[in-house]
Enzyme design. Structure first.
Site, PDB file in Angstrom:
ATOM      1  N   CYS A  90       0.939  -1.320   0.252  1.00  0.00           N
ATOM      2  CA  CYS A  90       0.027   0.018   0.217  1.00  0.00           C
ATOM      3  C   CYS A  90       0.158   1.451   0.184  1.00  0.00           C
ATOM      4  O   CYS A  90       2.031   1.378  -1.322  1.00  0.00           O
ATOM      5  CB  CYS A  90      -0.994  -0.302   0.797  1.00  0.00           C
ATOM      6  SG  CYS A  90      -2.621   0.883   0.691  1.00  0.00           S
ATOM      7  N   HIS A 180      -3.271  -5.059   0.600  1.00  0.00           N
ATOM      8  CA  HIS A 180      -3.079  -5.030   2.026  1.00  0.00           C
ATOM      9  C   HIS A 180      -3.136  -6.677   2.224  1.00  0.00           C
ATOM     10  O   HIS A 180      -3.967  -7.615   3.061  1.00  0.00           O
ATOM     11  CB  HIS A 180      -3.879  -4.720   3.290  1.00  0.00           C
ATOM     12  CG  HIS A 180      -3.760  -3.074   3.359  1.00  0.00           C
ATOM     13  ND1 HIS A 180      -2.632  -2.019   3.791  1.00  0.00           N
ATOM     14  CD2 HIS A 180      -4.684  -1.768   2.587  1.00  0.00           C
ATOM     15  CE1 HIS A 180      -2.467  -0.975   3.875  1.00  0.00           C
ATOM     16  NE2 HIS A 180      -3.650  -0.824   2.829  1.00  0.00           N
ATOM     17  N   GLU A 182      -1.440  -8.467   4.261  1.00  0.00           N
ATOM     18  CA  GLU A 182      -1.442  -8.494   5.972  1.00  0.00           C
ATOM     19  C   GLU A 182      -1.798  -8.822   6.571  1.00  0.00           C
ATOM     20  O   GLU A 182      -2.123  -9.052   7.669  1.00  0.00           O
ATOM     21  CB  GLU A 182      -0.117  -7.831   5.943  1.00  0.00           C
ATOM     22  CG  GLU A 182      -0.133  -6.273   6.381  1.00  0.00           C
ATOM     23  CD  GLU A 182      -0.269  -5.871   5.828  1.00  0.00           C
ATOM     24  OE1 GLU A 182      -1.013  -4.594   5.764  1.00  0.00           O
ATOM     25  OE2 GLU A 182      -1.094  -5.542   4.583  1.00  0.00           O
TER      26      GLU A 182
END
Length: 249
Positions: A90, A180, A182
């Site tokens: 990002c 994202h 994660e």
């Protein structure tokens, strides 16, 4: 000896999260530097085998407001030039684009949020890292800015339905993703429904409670889609371990 990855974190609620867990399970330890908390961003990644730059609510050009972004962009450029593995997530993807000669700006189609399918390009299907991703795999989005011009010699690996670049290869071992991988449902909730601005009405009309519920329901699918991606990056970091960090036999 286990490989080591340096991670630059920009906010308390934007940790390595799932990525950190998956990398550790695949043999790569992650050391975190918090620029926002006053940690010094190093000039080079000596002692580490690669660099991970995470997301944050600030913009890629907010150097005055977030002064650690300047050394972070410098570190990205030096890491990529050295040939060490790099992954930007990002904001990290956007910082890399700027550091390497590209541009970032507001997405004219507005805020990207929630579950977004990624369309893998032909180059993405053949890519060493992104080849694990199938077109249509959904990813967590939470951004207003996008890379509007990729740096020279970069290759788009995936796009969103609005045609914005969602993944790019900047160099042989350097990648960025706009989404994202994660972000667990709990991390996304900390940005939105459990965040400090949760009670404020959104001018764009996005129902954040519904979005957060969709992400919670997609937990298994998200892990299934993005854990192999993390494991491939771990393999790349392990294979690229600096000879000076490998003990002599």
């Amino acid at each position: 000896m286990r490989a080591r990855l340096l991670a630059i974190q920009h906010e308390e609620d934007c940790p390595p999260a799932w990525l950190g867990d998956w990398l550790a399970a695949a043999g790569v330890d992650v050391g975190v530097v918090r620029g926002d908390a006053g940690d010094k961003v190093p000039d080079v990644i000596d002692g580490f085998d690669g660099l991970l730059v995470l997301g944050g609510e600030m913009g890629a050009y907010d150097d005055d407001r977030c002064p650690w972004l300047v050394p972070t962009k410098r570190l990205i450029a030096r890491t990529v030039a050295s040939g060490a593995p790099f992954l930007g997530v990002c904001l990290g993807h956007q910082l890399a684009a700027v550091a390497l000669g590209g541009s970032v700006g507001r997405n004219p189609r507005g805020t990207a949020t929630g579950l977004t399918p990624v369309e893998v390009t032909e180059a993405g299907r053949a890519d060493r890292l992104f080849g694990s991703v199938a077109s249509g795999d959904r990813a967590v989005q939470w951004n207003e800015d996008i890379v509007t011009r990729l740096p020279p010699q970069s290759t788009a690996l995936a796009k969103a339905p609005d045609r914005s670049v969602q993944a790019a290869r900047f160099a042989d071992l350097a990648w960025g993703v706009q989404f994202h991988p994660e972000a667990s449902p709990e991390v996304f909730a900390s940005w939105t429904v459990n965040g400090p601005k949760a009670a404020e009405p959104r001018p764009d009309g996005i129902d954040m409670s519904a979005v957060a519920a969709d992400i919670h329901a997609a937990r298994s699918q998200l892990r299934q889609a993005w854990r192999p991606f993390a494991e491939r990056f771990a393999e790349i970091v392990v294979q690229a371990m600096s000879p000076r960090r490998i003990p002599a036999p």
